[in-house]
Design a protein around this motif. Structure first.
Motif, PDB file in Angstrom:
ATOM      1  N   UNK A 446     -18.482  22.585 -46.696  1.00 25.11           N
ATOM      2  CA  UNK A 446     -18.202  21.832 -45.290  1.00 25.11           C
ATOM      3  C   UNK A 446     -16.799  22.125 -44.875  1.00 25.11           C
ATOM      4  N   UNK A 447     -16.792  21.857 -43.724  1.00 23.14           N
ATOM      5  CA  UNK A 447     -15.186  22.096 -43.267  1.00 23.14           C
ATOM      6  C   UNK A 447     -15.059  21.260 -41.863  1.00 23.14           C
ATOM      7  N   UNK A 448     -13.943  20.823 -41.574  1.00 21.71           N
ATOM      8  CA  UNK A 448     -13.732  20.191 -40.361  1.00 21.71           C
ATOM      9  C   UNK A 448     -13.759  20.890 -39.188  1.00 21.71           C
ATOM     10  N   UNK A 449     -14.133  20.033 -38.089  1.00 20.76           N
ATOM     11  CA  UNK A 449     -14.475  20.557 -36.831  1.00 20.76           C
ATOM     12  C   UNK A 449     -15.828  21.541 -36.623  1.00 20.76           C
ATOM     13  N   UNK A 450     -16.779  21.324 -37.737  1.00 21.46           N
ATOM     14  CA  UNK A 450     -18.061  22.106 -37.695  1.00 21.46           C
ATOM     15  C   UNK A 450     -18.968  21.002 -37.376  1.00 21.46           C
ATOM     16  N   UNK A 451     -20.175  21.672 -36.938  1.00 19.71           N
ATOM     17  CA  UNK A 451     -21.093  20.811 -36.558  1.00 19.71           C
ATOM     18  C   UNK A 451     -22.558  21.494 -37.128  1.00 19.71           C
ATOM     19  N   UNK A 452     -23.528  20.832 -37.867  1.00 20.23           N
ATOM     20  CA  UNK A 452     -24.740  21.298 -38.375  1.00 20.23           C
ATOM     21  C   UNK A 452     -25.740  20.042 -38.092  1.00 20.23           C
ATOM     22  N   UNK A 453     -25.982  20.009 -37.000  1.00 26.96           N
ATOM     23  CA  UNK A 453     -27.001  18.722 -36.410  1.00 26.96           C
ATOM     24  C   UNK A 453     -28.339  18.955 -36.438  1.00 26.96           C
ATOM     25  N   UNK A 454     -28.888  20.334 -36.638  1.00 26.98           N
ATOM     26  CA  UNK A 454     -30.218  20.716 -36.784  1.00 26.98           C
ATOM     27  C   UNK A 454     -30.716  21.283 -37.945  1.00 26.98           C
ATOM     28  N   UNK A 455     -31.628  20.953 -38.599  1.00 22.73           N
ATOM     29  CA  UNK A 455     -32.321  21.621 -39.910  1.00 22.73           C
ATOM     30  C   UNK A 455     -32.699  23.362 -39.496  1.00 22.73           C
ATOM     31  N   UNK A 456     -32.227  24.078 -40.409  1.00 22.05           N
ATOM     32  CA  UNK A 456     -32.922  25.457 -40.329  1.00 22.05           C
ATOM     33  C   UNK A 456     -34.494  25.317 -40.872  1.00 22.05           C
ATOM     34  N   UNK A 457     -35.145  26.395 -40.681  1.00 22.98           N
ATOM     35  CA  UNK A 457     -36.558  26.313 -41.245  1.00 22.98           C
ATOM     36  C   UNK A 457     -36.456  26.148 -42.588  1.00 22.98           C
ATOM     37  N   UNK A 458     -35.486  26.656 -43.308  1.00 23.47           N
ATOM     38  CA  UNK A 458     -35.444  26.675 -44.913  1.00 23.47           C
ATOM     39  C   UNK A 458     -35.314  25.372 -45.316  1.00 23.47           C
ATOM     40  N   UNK A 459     -34.559  24.458 -44.930  1.00 24.90           N
ATOM     41  CA  UNK A 459     -34.233  22.988 -45.088  1.00 24.90           C
ATOM     42  C   UNK A 459     -35.754  22.111 -44.787  1.00 24.90           C
TER      43      UNK A 459
END
Length: 579
Positions: A446-459
């Motif tokens: 991970x890193x600062x300033x980044x967002x992943x608030x939605x799952x991918x189809x693979x997750x």
């Protein structure tokens, strides 16, 4: 009707079922900051070459948590003023009796193992706060810097394929500032010359999950008659060679299981997306070929047909943090066709991860600036009983719509760590020009300033694989060995029928065969829109299947009847859509 018996046609026609996965090109553990040897060298107080003398798991003083004490003899000190004799490393987690506490992103050690470790000493206050019990030998306590990244195993005087002397030279140069951090030229592993004879031409299927006993076939020429070793990308230019993963090996086809494994640093690791290659027993190396790992499963799970996992949160008085954690849980809960859910059970005053029959999410100092968030998983005999998540207070945290550049996003990290509660493992594929894991929520860096608030189809696929939902109306596709079995539970004819279809590339590379059918005796609850239909279109019979579930993904497919003179009923895939 004869069919072309070529591997290319098999991929072109049959693997249309995998169209959503093929050729993806994006770049169980805590979320980490990726650290180079140079960064580790700079941040560690001491760097030691030593050997593991013994290891033992203990309860802490309050008997609320398990830790493992690893005693290492100091053979050489590359940095710092660490004790010249033995040192004790504290590793969160361990096993006592049938109780296992797995803490993500920490290394493991084996007795007798030679290691290079990057460490920081524990103060008396930290020893007291952690409840560490001194065994009476007054061995000083240390903690690994950088999580699992701060431990390197030494085999035959090599770190990976780099001679130990060269590795120490790299550390020495890093300490004197002679080379920049994370140098692209410093590839630690896999520098074998590539054979001009041994050639991989394809991998079928081109994507698959790890840790699910899924077999893939690596095809090519001159692969050798005797079994060699398949290599999967792991992380940071490191590949995992797995001779035990081989199911069969011939000169043209190698069938292997996509592995999860214990890495050399003891980390519970997984094959990741990226290059795959083979080596012969003589050491010849094939070309690399792209492969995608959809998700990785660690093997243990919560008990029950449809678990509801309650959790409590100590948001340090920040209601926005509390809401963001709940939103992350709801993101997982929104995955369709699964039997699992998270449930917020209120706040807690807990300030430490502890074995207390309560799943807790807290903010606390993890004493390591590389670990963003960390999950503890408590299990016994493959059944998860309790999990905790700790957000590292060494980082500033944010719930803003746009995350500030120096802050971590609460929703993003909570979403990732809750994936570990499902026992999804981290993936680290990030090789340019190959399929990668970078966009997945379960990407391990991970890193600062980044967002992943939605799952991918693979997750989502991973969650549905571990806790599949019940849909009696949907068709299902399963793989056994090299044979695909398609079961269609209800076909809207008169009367309603069920049908079994078989795809066997040894028989036909382009067609599926109806092997059995019968009257559907209990179609109740299946809406007409969910039933498959057999219709006549332009003199062709089309079997329309509104939902086929394969490896956690839902597809809509059409198959066209193919007249033959062999007395059998054959269909060919004529359309596939992801839904």
């Amino acid at each position: 009707m004869s069919s072309p018996k070529t591997h290319n046609n098999m991929i072109a026609i049959v693997l249309v079922l995998f169209i959503t996965i093929m050729g993806v090109a994006e770049n169980a553990a805590a979320l980490m900051l990726e650290m180079s040897v140079e960064e580790l060298s700079s941040g560690a107080d001491s760097i030691i070459v030593g050997r593991v003398l013994h290891r033992k798991s203990h309860w802490n003083r309050d008997k609320t948590e398990i830790y493992t004490r690893v005693v290492i003899s100091t053979e050489e000190r590359l940095k710092g003023s660490a004790h010249s004799g033995n040192i004790a490393i504290v590793i969160p987690g361990g096993q006592i009796g049938d109780t296992t506490v797995e803490v993500t992103d920490v290394p493991d050690f084996s007795v007798g193992e030679k290691v290079v470790i990057f460490v920081r000493p524990l103060t008396d206050q930290q020893v007291a706060e952690d409840g560490l019990v001194n065994t009476g030998d007054n061995t000083p306590w240390f903690r690994i810097h950088g999580g699992f990244q701060g431990k390197f195993s030494v085999h035959d005087d090599k770190v990976g394929k780099v001679p130990l002397m060269k590795f120490k030279e790299r550390i020495s140069k890093a300490l004197t500032g002679e080379i920049p951090g994370n140098p692209e030229s410093q590839n630690l592993l896999n520098s074998e010359s590539i054979s001009s004879v041994q050639t991989i031409s394809g991998i079928f299927p081109s994507s698959a999950s790890a840790g699910t006993n899924t077999l893939i076939t690596i095809s090519g020429s001159n692969l050798g008659a005797s079994p060699g070793t398949p290599y999967f990308y792991y992380k940071s230019n490191v590949y995992y060679g797995c001779p035990s993963c081989v199911s069969s090996w011939s000169d043209s086809d190698v069938v292997v299981n996509v592995p999860v494994f214990k890495a050399s640093d003891g980390y519970s690791a997984s094959a990741g997306s990226g290059p795959v290659y083979l080596t012969t027993p003589a050491g010849d190396k094939s070309n690399s070929f792209p492969f995608s790992v959809t998700f990785s499963y660690g093997g243990s799970k919560w008990t029950g047909a449809s678990p509801i996992v309650e959790f409590n949160v100590n948001p340090n008085g920040n209601t926005a943090f509390l809401r963001a954690v709940q939103d992350a849980a709801d993101t997982w809960n929104a995955v369709p066709n699964k039997n699992f859910s998270f449930k917020f059970a209120g706040t807690t005053t807990a300030v430490n991860s502890a074995t207390n029959q309560t799943n807790e999410i807290i903010w606390a100092d993890l004493h390591d600036g590389s670990i963003i968030g960390q999950t503890s998983i408590r299990s016994s005999n493959g059944v998860i009983s309790e999990c905790d998540i700790t957000f590292n207070t060494k980082f500033p945290w944010s719930t803003d719509a746009s995350t500030p550049g120096k802050s971590m996003d609460v929703h993003t990290v909570a979403l990732h760590e809750m994936g570990h509660w499902l026992n999804l493992r981290d993936l680290y594929g990030n090789v340019s020009g190959y399929p990668t894991d970078i966009d997945k929520v379960m990407y391990g860096y991970g890193s600062t300033g980044k967002q992943k608030r939605n799952l991918t189809i693979y997750d989502s696929m991973g969650m549905r694989y571990i806790y599949p939902g019940a849909n009696p109306c949907a068709a299902s596709l399963s793989l056994t060995g090299s044979t695909y079995h398609l079961f269609v539970p209800i076909i809207n004819t008169n009367p309603n029928l069920w049908g079994d279809f078989l795809y066997d590339p040894a028989v036909s590379t382009t067609q599926v065969r109806l092997t059995n059918f019968g009257e559907t005796t209990n179609p109740d609850g299946c809406e007409i829109s969910q039933s498959s239909t057999l219709t006549l279109v332009d003199s062709n019979y089309i079997l329309h299947i509104p939902e086929v579930i394969f490896d956690g993904i839902s597809y809509r497919i059409d198959m066209t009847y193919v007249p033959t003179t062999d007395g059998l009923i054959w269909f060919m895939l004529s359309g596939v859509w992801k839904i």
